[in-house]
Design a protein around this motif. Structure first.
Motif, PDB file in Angstrom:
ATOM      1  N   LYS A 182       0.811  -1.209   0.000  1.00  0.00           N
ATOM      2  CA  LYS A 182       0.000   0.000   0.000  1.00  0.00           C
ATOM      3  C   LYS A 182       0.854   1.274   0.000  1.00  0.00           C
ATOM      4  CE  LYS A 182      -3.976  -2.149   0.299  1.00  0.00           C
ATOM      5  NZ  LYS A 182      -4.959  -2.125  -0.807  1.00  0.00           N
ATOM      6  N   ASN A 183       2.095   1.150   0.438  1.00  0.00           N
ATOM      7  CA  ASN A 183       2.940   2.337   0.545  1.00  0.00           C
ATOM      8  C   ASN A 183       4.081   2.321  -0.471  1.00  0.00           C
ATOM      9  OD1 ASN A 183       4.225   0.183   1.698  1.00  0.00           O
ATOM     10  ND2 ASN A 183       5.184   1.362   3.341  1.00  0.00           N
ATOM     11  N   LEU A 184       3.821   1.765  -1.660  1.00  0.00           N
ATOM     12  CA  LEU A 184       4.854   1.737  -2.691  1.00  0.00           C
ATOM     13  C   LEU A 184       5.224   3.159  -3.106  1.00  0.00           C
ATOM     14  CD1 LEU A 184       3.619  -1.167  -4.989  1.00  0.00           C
ATOM     15  CD2 LEU A 184       5.397  -1.221  -3.246  1.00  0.00           C
ATOM     16  N   VAL A 185       6.496   3.384  -3.366  1.00  0.00           N
ATOM     17  CA  VAL A 185       6.988   4.694  -3.753  1.00  0.00           C
ATOM     18  C   VAL A 185       7.687   4.570  -5.100  1.00  0.00           C
ATOM     19  CG1 VAL A 185       8.536   6.580  -3.153  1.00  0.00           C
ATOM     20  CG2 VAL A 185       7.264   5.420  -1.357  1.00  0.00           C
ATOM     21  N   ALA A 186       7.319   5.418  -6.038  1.00  0.00           N
ATOM     22  CA  ALA A 186       7.988   5.423  -7.341  1.00  0.00           C
ATOM     23  C   ALA A 186       9.171   6.374  -7.298  1.00  0.00           C
ATOM     24  CB  ALA A 186       7.011   5.851  -8.433  1.00  0.00           C
ATOM     25  N   HIS A 187      10.276   5.937  -7.874  1.00  0.00           N
ATOM     26  CA  HIS A 187      11.492   6.753  -7.918  1.00  0.00           C
ATOM     27  C   HIS A 187      11.664   7.224  -9.355  1.00  0.00           C
ATOM     28  CE1 HIS A 187      15.564   7.801  -6.306  1.00  0.00           C
ATOM     29  NE2 HIS A 187      15.826   7.801  -7.589  1.00  0.00           N
ATOM     30  N   LEU A 188      11.490   8.505  -9.574  1.00  0.00           N
ATOM     31  CA  LEU A 188      11.578   9.081 -10.917  1.00  0.00           C
ATOM     32  C   LEU A 188      12.866   9.881 -11.060  1.00  0.00           C
ATOM     33  CD1 LEU A 188       7.914  10.432 -11.122  1.00  0.00           C
ATOM     34  CD2 LEU A 188       8.769   8.199 -11.840  1.00  0.00           C
ATOM     35  N   ARG A 189      13.480   9.803 -12.243  1.00  0.00           N
ATOM     36  CA  ARG A 189      14.722  10.535 -12.447  1.00  0.00           C
ATOM     37  C   ARG A 189      14.779  11.071 -13.868  1.00  0.00           C
ATOM     38  NH1 ARG A 189      20.525   7.666 -12.110  1.00  0.00           N
ATOM     39  NH2 ARG A 189      20.140   7.302 -14.310  1.00  0.00           N
ATOM     40  N   SER A 190      15.250  12.287 -14.000  1.00  0.00           N
ATOM     41  CA  SER A 190      15.483  12.881 -15.307  1.00  0.00           C
ATOM     42  C   SER A 190      16.859  13.532 -15.302  1.00  0.00           C
ATOM     43  CB  SER A 190      14.404  13.915 -15.636  1.00  0.00           C
ATOM     44  OG  SER A 190      14.444  14.986 -14.693  1.00  0.00           O
ATOM     45  N   ASN A 191      17.546  13.480 -16.423  1.00  0.00           N
ATOM     46  CA  ASN A 191      18.893  14.041 -16.531  1.00  0.00           C
ATOM     47  C   ASN A 191      18.935  15.146 -17.575  1.00  0.00           C
ATOM     48  OD1 ASN A 191      19.974  12.312 -14.635  1.00  0.00           O
ATOM     49  ND2 ASN A 191      20.553  10.775 -16.135  1.00  0.00           N
ATOM     50  N   LEU A 192      19.604  16.208 -17.237  1.00  0.00           N
ATOM     51  CA  LEU A 192      19.899  17.274 -18.190  1.00  0.00           C
ATOM     52  C   LEU A 192      21.393  17.534 -18.110  1.00  0.00           C
ATOM     53  CD1 LEU A 192      19.137  19.562 -20.141  1.00  0.00           C
ATOM     54  CD2 LEU A 192      18.809  21.033 -18.148  1.00  0.00           C
ATOM     55  N   THR A 193      22.104  17.305 -19.202  1.00  0.00           N
ATOM     56  CA  THR A 193      23.554  17.462 -19.218  1.00  0.00           C
ATOM     57  C   THR A 193      23.940  18.529 -20.225  1.00  0.00           C
ATOM     58  OG1 THR A 193      23.887  15.147 -18.613  1.00  0.00           O
ATOM     59  CG2 THR A 193      25.769  16.294 -19.576  1.00  0.00           C
ATOM     60  N   ILE A 194      24.769  19.453 -19.789  1.00  0.00           N
ATOM     61  CA  ILE A 194      25.257  20.512 -20.667  1.00  0.00           C
ATOM     62  C   ILE A 194      26.779  20.587 -20.558  1.00  0.00           C
ATOM     63  CG2 ILE A 194      23.131  21.874 -20.540  1.00  0.00           C
ATOM     64  CD1 ILE A 194      24.477  23.625 -18.464  1.00  0.00           C
ATOM     65  N   ARG A 195      27.414  21.063 -21.618  1.00  0.00           N
ATOM     66  CA  ARG A 195      28.864  21.245 -21.601  1.00  0.00           C
ATOM     67  C   ARG A 195      29.176  22.668 -22.031  1.00  0.00           C
ATOM     68  NH1 ARG A 195      32.581  17.448 -25.237  1.00  0.00           N
ATOM     69  NH2 ARG A 195      31.632  18.695 -26.881  1.00  0.00           N
ATOM     70  N   ILE A 196      30.004  23.331 -21.259  1.00  0.00           N
ATOM     71  CA  ILE A 196      30.353  24.723 -21.561  1.00  0.00           C
ATOM     72  C   ILE A 196      31.866  24.848 -21.617  1.00  0.00           C
ATOM     73  CG2 ILE A 196      28.261  25.627 -20.471  1.00  0.00           C
ATOM     74  CD1 ILE A 196      29.928  26.343 -18.049  1.00  0.00           C
ATOM     75  N   PRO A 197      32.391  25.815 -22.398  1.00  0.00           N
ATOM     76  CA  PRO A 197      33.847  26.012 -22.455  1.00  0.00           C
ATOM     77  C   PRO A 197      34.376  26.439 -21.093  1.00  0.00           C
ATOM     78  CG  PRO A 197      32.737  27.131 -24.259  1.00  0.00           C
ATOM     79  CD  PRO A 197      31.669  26.703 -23.315  1.00  0.00           C
ATOM     80  N   ARG A 198      35.528  25.956 -20.769  1.00  0.00           N
ATOM     81  CA  ARG A 198      36.149  26.335 -19.494  1.00  0.00           C
ATOM     82  C   ARG A 198      36.395  27.836 -19.435  1.00  0.00           C
ATOM     83  NH1 ARG A 198      39.512  23.440 -15.799  1.00  0.00           N
ATOM     84  NH2 ARG A 198      40.708  24.875 -14.509  1.00  0.00           N
ATOM     85  N   GLN A 199      36.692  28.442 -20.605  1.00  0.00           N
ATOM     86  CA  GLN A 199      36.988  29.884 -20.597  1.00  0.00           C
ATOM     87  C   GLN A 199      35.797  30.705 -20.143  1.00  0.00           C
ATOM     88  OE1 GLN A 199      37.556  29.215 -24.520  1.00  0.00           O
ATOM     89  NE2 GLN A 199      39.775  29.110 -24.499  1.00  0.00           N
ATOM     90  N   ALA A 200      34.586  30.137 -20.282  1.00  0.00           N
ATOM     91  CA  ALA A 200      33.390  30.889 -19.910  1.00  0.00           C
ATOM     92  C   ALA A 200      33.284  31.087 -18.404  1.00  0.00           C
ATOM     93  CB  ALA A 200      32.140  30.177 -20.432  1.00  0.00           C
ATOM     94  N   ILE A 201      33.961  30.252 -17.626  1.00  0.00           N
ATOM     95  CA  ILE A 201      33.861  30.379 -16.170  1.00  0.00           C
ATOM     96  C   ILE A 201      35.202  30.672 -15.517  1.00  0.00           C
ATOM     97  CG2 ILE A 201      31.867  28.854 -16.015  1.00  0.00           C
ATOM     98  CD1 ILE A 201      33.731  26.631 -15.139  1.00  0.00           C
ATOM     99  N   GLU A 202      36.286  30.692 -16.308  1.00  0.00           N
ATOM    100  CA  GLU A 202      37.606  30.919 -15.712  1.00  0.00           C
ATOM    101  C   GLU A 202      37.704  32.272 -15.038  1.00  0.00           C
ATOM    102  OE1 GLU A 202      40.609  30.275 -18.632  1.00  0.00           O
ATOM    103  OE2 GLU A 202      40.979  28.230 -17.950  1.00  0.00           O
ATOM    104  N   ALA A 203      36.946  33.252 -15.549  1.00  0.00           N
ATOM    105  CA  ALA A 203      37.024  34.590 -14.955  1.00  0.00           C
ATOM    106  C   ALA A 203      36.567  34.594 -13.507  1.00  0.00           C
ATOM    107  CB  ALA A 203      36.184  35.565 -15.782  1.00  0.00           C
TER     108      ALA A 203
END
Length: 206
Positions: free
Chosen positions: A109-130
């Motif tokens: 009666k107390n079953l729990v569903a485990h839901l997961r979604s992934n969002l992956t992005i890649r950015i240049p290192r230079q964009a955050i080096e500052a």
């Protein structure tokens, strides 16, 4: 898996022998290629239900594996831990009759569903080096963040956010976090690596 195998070997050595009797004394036993059909139970005089064994299907036949009897004040136990659905099936199959009108009515009666979604992005290192201190720019950086949330309906969820520096071909932020740093001995080598991109994964879990 190596830890499980080591624990099994230790349990086998402690059992002191080979055969059914030593197997019953083992603290841990791994039985491959089998399907657990149900638990074998025994109803006590006080109406409590005691598990005495496990019924498995293996090599085209059903086999009962009995637990070791109580010894030196210690009793054997069965731990059901193979996912929500399979665990509930075993519990319902085993206790449908013996616990009828009690816990059997609440199982599942107390079953729990485990839901997961992934969002992956890649950015240049230079964009955050500052925004990075000069001392950490040449180093490989890994970070993780957990953000908890609650929907208007009252249901809860959380975000697991991981980020890691990767090379140009990398698309997996977890490769740096879990796969490429297996031991502390390798951590120094990884910190000397230089990458030009950062991969960020936002994993939504509800």
């Amino acid at each position: 898996m190596p830890g499980l195998i080591r624990a099994t070997r230790l349990a086998s050595n402690e059992a002191d022998g080979v055969g059914a009797a030593p197997d019953a004394r083992k603290r841990l036993t791994i039985v491959p290629d089998c399907h657990v059909q149900e638990l074998i139970t025994e109803t006590q005089s006080d109406n409590w239900v005691n598990v005495t064994g496990v019924r498995i299907w293996q090599n085209g036949t059903s086999t009962d594996v009995m637990l070791a009897p109580p010894r030196n004040g210690a009793r054997s136990a069965v731990v059901i831990s193979l996912g929500t659905i399979e665990t509930t099936r075993i519990a319902l199959t085993t206790f449908r009759q013996s616990l009828q009108g009690r816990a059997a009515a609440r199982m599942g009666k107390n079953l729990v569903a485990h839901l997961r979604s992934n969002l992956t992005i890649r950015i240049p290192r230079q964009a955050i080096e500052a925004n990075l201190p000069p001392t950490v720019i040449p180093s490989l950086q890994c970070s993780a963040l957990l953000v908890k949330g609650k929907a208007p309906s009252g249901r809860t969820f959380h975000f697991q956010i991981t980020a890691a520096g990767l090379n140009k071909l990398g698309v997996d932020s977890e490769a740096e976090l879990f796969k490429k740093i297996p031991t502390l001995e390798h951590l120094g080598d990884m910190l000397r690596a230089t990458d030009d991109t950062v991969v960020i994964t936002i994993r939504g879990i509800g």
